[in-house]
Design an enzyme around this catalytic site. Structure first.
Site, PDB file in Angstrom:
ATOM      1  N   HIS A  76       0.984  -1.214   0.014  1.00 41.57           N
ATOM      2  CA  HIS A  76       0.036  -0.116   0.067  1.00 41.57           C
ATOM      3  C   HIS A  76       0.843   1.172   0.136  1.00 41.57           C
ATOM      4  O   HIS A  76       1.701   1.411   0.876  1.00 41.57           O
ATOM      5  CB  HIS A  76      -0.807  -0.032   1.144  1.00 41.57           C
ATOM      6  CG  HIS A  76      -2.063  -0.854   1.119  1.00 41.57           C
ATOM      7  ND1 HIS A  76      -3.198  -0.867   1.862  1.00 41.57           N
ATOM      8  CD2 HIS A  76      -2.562  -1.917   0.177  1.00 41.57           C
ATOM      9  CE1 HIS A  76      -4.070  -1.607   1.324  1.00 41.57           C
ATOM     10  NE2 HIS A  76      -3.788  -2.426   0.289  1.00 41.57           N
ATOM     11  N   TYR A 205      -9.203   5.686   7.151  1.00 43.03           N
ATOM     12  CA  TYR A 205      -9.611   5.870   8.558  1.00 43.03           C
ATOM     13  C   TYR A 205     -10.563   7.113   8.676  1.00 43.03           C
ATOM     14  O   TYR A 205     -10.130   7.938   7.952  1.00 43.03           O
ATOM     15  CB  TYR A 205      -8.229   6.228   9.438  1.00 43.03           C
ATOM     16  CG  TYR A 205      -7.281   5.307   9.577  1.00 43.03           C
ATOM     17  CD1 TYR A 205      -7.320   4.648  10.780  1.00 43.03           C
ATOM     18  CD2 TYR A 205      -6.402   4.825   8.604  1.00 43.03           C
ATOM     19  CE1 TYR A 205      -6.252   3.525  10.927  1.00 43.03           C
ATOM     20  CE2 TYR A 205      -5.496   3.847   8.785  1.00 43.03           C
ATOM     21  CZ  TYR A 205      -5.497   3.281  10.059  1.00 43.03           C
ATOM     22  OH  TYR A 205      -4.278   2.250  10.175  1.00 43.03           O
ATOM     23  N   PRO A 297      -5.072   0.260  18.787  1.00 41.70           N
ATOM     24  CA  PRO A 297      -4.536  -0.017  17.368  1.00 41.70           C
ATOM     25  C   PRO A 297      -4.757   0.763  16.410  1.00 41.70           C
ATOM     26  O   PRO A 297      -4.220   0.554  15.019  1.00 41.70           O
ATOM     27  CB  PRO A 297      -5.847  -1.356  16.991  1.00 41.70           C
ATOM     28  CG  PRO A 297      -6.967  -0.688  17.958  1.00 41.70           C
ATOM     29  CD  PRO A 297      -6.295  -0.157  19.073  1.00 41.70           C
ATOM     30  N   TYR A 389       3.498   6.673  10.326  1.00 39.00           N
ATOM     31  CA  TYR A 389       2.691   5.583   9.856  1.00 39.00           C
ATOM     32  C   TYR A 389       3.614   4.520   9.023  1.00 39.00           C
ATOM     33  O   TYR A 389       3.366   3.348   9.423  1.00 39.00           O
ATOM     34  CB  TYR A 389       1.569   5.771   8.904  1.00 39.00           C
ATOM     35  CG  TYR A 389       0.409   4.981   8.576  1.00 39.00           C
ATOM     36  CD1 TYR A 389      -0.487   4.797   9.680  1.00 39.00           C
ATOM     37  CD2 TYR A 389       0.440   4.208   7.507  1.00 39.00           C
ATOM     38  CE1 TYR A 389      -1.464   3.754   9.463  1.00 39.00           C
ATOM     39  CE2 TYR A 389      -0.476   2.978   7.543  1.00 39.00           C
ATOM     40  CZ  TYR A 389      -1.518   2.847   8.658  1.00 39.00           C
ATOM     41  OH  TYR A 389      -2.461   1.969   8.211  1.00 39.00           O
TER      42      TYR A 389
HETATM   43  C1  PHB Z   1      -6.568  -4.123  10.611  1.00 36.60           C
HETATM   44  O1  PHB Z   1      -6.616  -4.531   9.344  1.00 36.60           O
HETATM   45  O2  PHB Z   1      -6.967  -4.957  11.303  1.00 36.60           O
HETATM   46  C2  PHB Z   1      -6.004  -2.894  10.860  1.00 36.60           C
HETATM   47  C3  PHB Z   1      -5.562  -2.020   9.996  1.00 36.60           C
HETATM   48  C4  PHB Z   1      -5.177  -0.843  10.450  1.00 36.60           C
HETATM   49  C5  PHB Z   1      -5.094  -0.643  11.875  1.00 36.60           C
HETATM   50  C6  PHB Z   1      -5.699  -1.343  12.797  1.00 36.60           C
HETATM   51  C7  PHB Z   1      -6.266  -2.531  12.305  1.00 36.60           C
HETATM   52  O3  PHB Z   1      -4.949   0.725  12.357  1.00 36.60           O
END
Ligand code: PHB
Ligand code: APR
Length: 394
Positions: A76, A205, A297, A389
């Site tokens: 990505h 997001y 997360p 990131y």
């Molecule tokens: C996921 O794909 O489970 C995932 C991806 C990005 C995140 C958290 C979880 O920031």
């Protein structure tokens, strides 16, 4: 009578941190034994995040467990970030001079690491009961456990505590010798997995007045979605239909058209927490991964931080055994904590920016809005987000 086994490094926990450390040490000719409380099937069934920084991929390359990752992982070059109806595409290639992330589930990373250990017939005890770490300040610390009714005691030079947040390693350090820093967030993430194509090729997001959402994926045919929910919510309250309707209403209308609905194959709620223990060492015990710190997360840093700890710890142990130099071992905690706190800061910042906080004042709401307006209008701000990131350097 306990059976005594001798090795160089005893690793407690067969999650990604313990398995990766074991693999890197074995490649360097350093003997190690892994002790895991759960069964192999249980460990391999856990579903976690799936965004790998390049540094993590490099380590998996070094550990020679990345063949499937390179075949099946999705590269990505950016993601979308949305605030109400507005969204911005962050192009990592442009913002970070060509860096990218790889989308490959942590479940798959764990599978590949486990397979490599089993193929090489390296020692690993699953379903170990009553695991205890002892004599941590002595030159030969001990790990005691019971396996299939037999008691064992492992004598080694070092113990790596890779047993996650709820493990026994951190809990075995006297409270006066460890300091804990914590923030608990007043919401959870409701996640579902479904065999449907993702909304778009890259992650989204978003922050909506009803709360955070994330559109992620495991492959071009399997999607992973999350919605902010309240901490006392229950998956039973969330039919698939309610989930899809809520996600659809949170997405900007231009992106919502791409949402494909289907039956969920997994649904769960997870709390969000920031946590760091200092130092990550007590005598001959070293903590790595979730045993020493937790991130919410939001920035996908959990596995990546476990990998950078393992990088520092494996490098230190190689210097100790191969070059007879103990300085890196002595510095492990300081070195690892510097990167950990930066990832903690980033994960905390992104969590604050993207979620609806129930107790937020009107001032806080305007600040959150200003944060987005700044990000949307400033390439410098976008660069700072993208740099974190894709992963800060080791
Ligand atoms: C996921 O794909 O489970 C995932 C991806 C990005 C995140 C958290 C979880 O920031
Ligand atoms: N004895 C032996 N093993 C234990 C014990 C114990 N007393 N307690 C826990 N364990 C095992 C757990 O069963 C688990 O398999 O330690 C392992 C820890 O693995 P993880 O929790 O996956 O932690 P870690 O390897 O540090 O990986 C960090 O995983 O939890 C995610 O978000 C986190 O992505 C991050 C990554």
């Amino acid at each position: 009578m306990a059976k005594i086994i001798k090795t160089q490094v005893t690793i407690v926990g067969a999650g990604p941190a313990g398995l990766l450390l074991g693999q890197l040490l074995s490649k360097a000719g350093i003997d190690n034994i892994i002790i895991e409380r759960q069964s192999q099937e249980y460990v391999l069934a856990r579903i976690r995040a799936g965004v790998l920084e390049q540094g993590t991929v490099n380590l998996l390359d070094e550990a020679e467990v990345s063949q499937r990752l390179h075949q099946e992982g999705l590269i990505h070059h950016g993601f979308d970030i949305a605030f109400n109806q507005h969204h911005l595409h962050l192009n990592f290639k442009k913002l970070t001079q060509g860096k990218h992330v790889t989308v490959y589930g942590q479940t798959e990373v764990t599978k590949d690491l486990t397979q490599a250990r089993l193929d090489a017939q390296l020692p690993i005890f699953y379903s170990a009961d009553d695991v205890q770490v002892n004599d941590l300040l002595s030159p030969i610390p001990k790990v005691n456990f019971v396996h299939e009714g037999q008691s064992y005691q492992i004598h080694s030079d070092f113990i790596a505590g890779c047993d996650g947040y709820h493990g026994i390693c951190r809990a075995s350090i006297p409270p006066s010798s460890i300091k804990e820093f914590e923030r608990i967030y007043p919401f959870g993430w409701l996640g579902i997995l479904s065999d449907t194509p993702p909304v778009q090729e890259e992650l989204i997001y978003g922050n909506h007045p009803d709360g955070f959402y994330l559109c992620s994926m495991r492959s071009s045919k399997r999607s992973r979605y999350y919605l902010q929910c309240s901490l006392d919510d229950d998956v039973k309250n969330w039919s698939d239909e309610r989930f899809w309707d809520s996600l659809q209403s949170r997405l900007p209308s231009t992106l919502a058209n791409g949402l494909v609905r289907g039956p969920s194959i997994e649904k769960s709620i997870a709390p969000l927490r920031s946590f760091v223990a200092e130092p990550l060492q007590y005598g001959k015990l070293f903590l790595a991964g979730d045993a020493g710190h937790i991130v919410p997360p939001t920035g996908a840093k959990g596995l990546n931080l476990a990998a950078s700890d393992v990088f520092y710890l494996s490098t230190a142990l190689k210097a100790f055994y191969l070059d007879h130099d103990g300085a890196l071992v002595d510095n492990y905690s300081n070195t690892a904590l510097k990167r950990i706190w930066k990832a903690e800061r980033f994960s905390w910042w992104l969590t604050n920016m993207l979620h609806h906080f129930p107790d937020k004042s009107s001032f806080d709401q305007r600040i959150q809005q200003a944060e987005f307006e700044y990000l949307f209008s400033s390439e410098q701000a976008q660069k700072a987000l993208a740099e974190n990131y894709v992963g800060l350097p080791y």
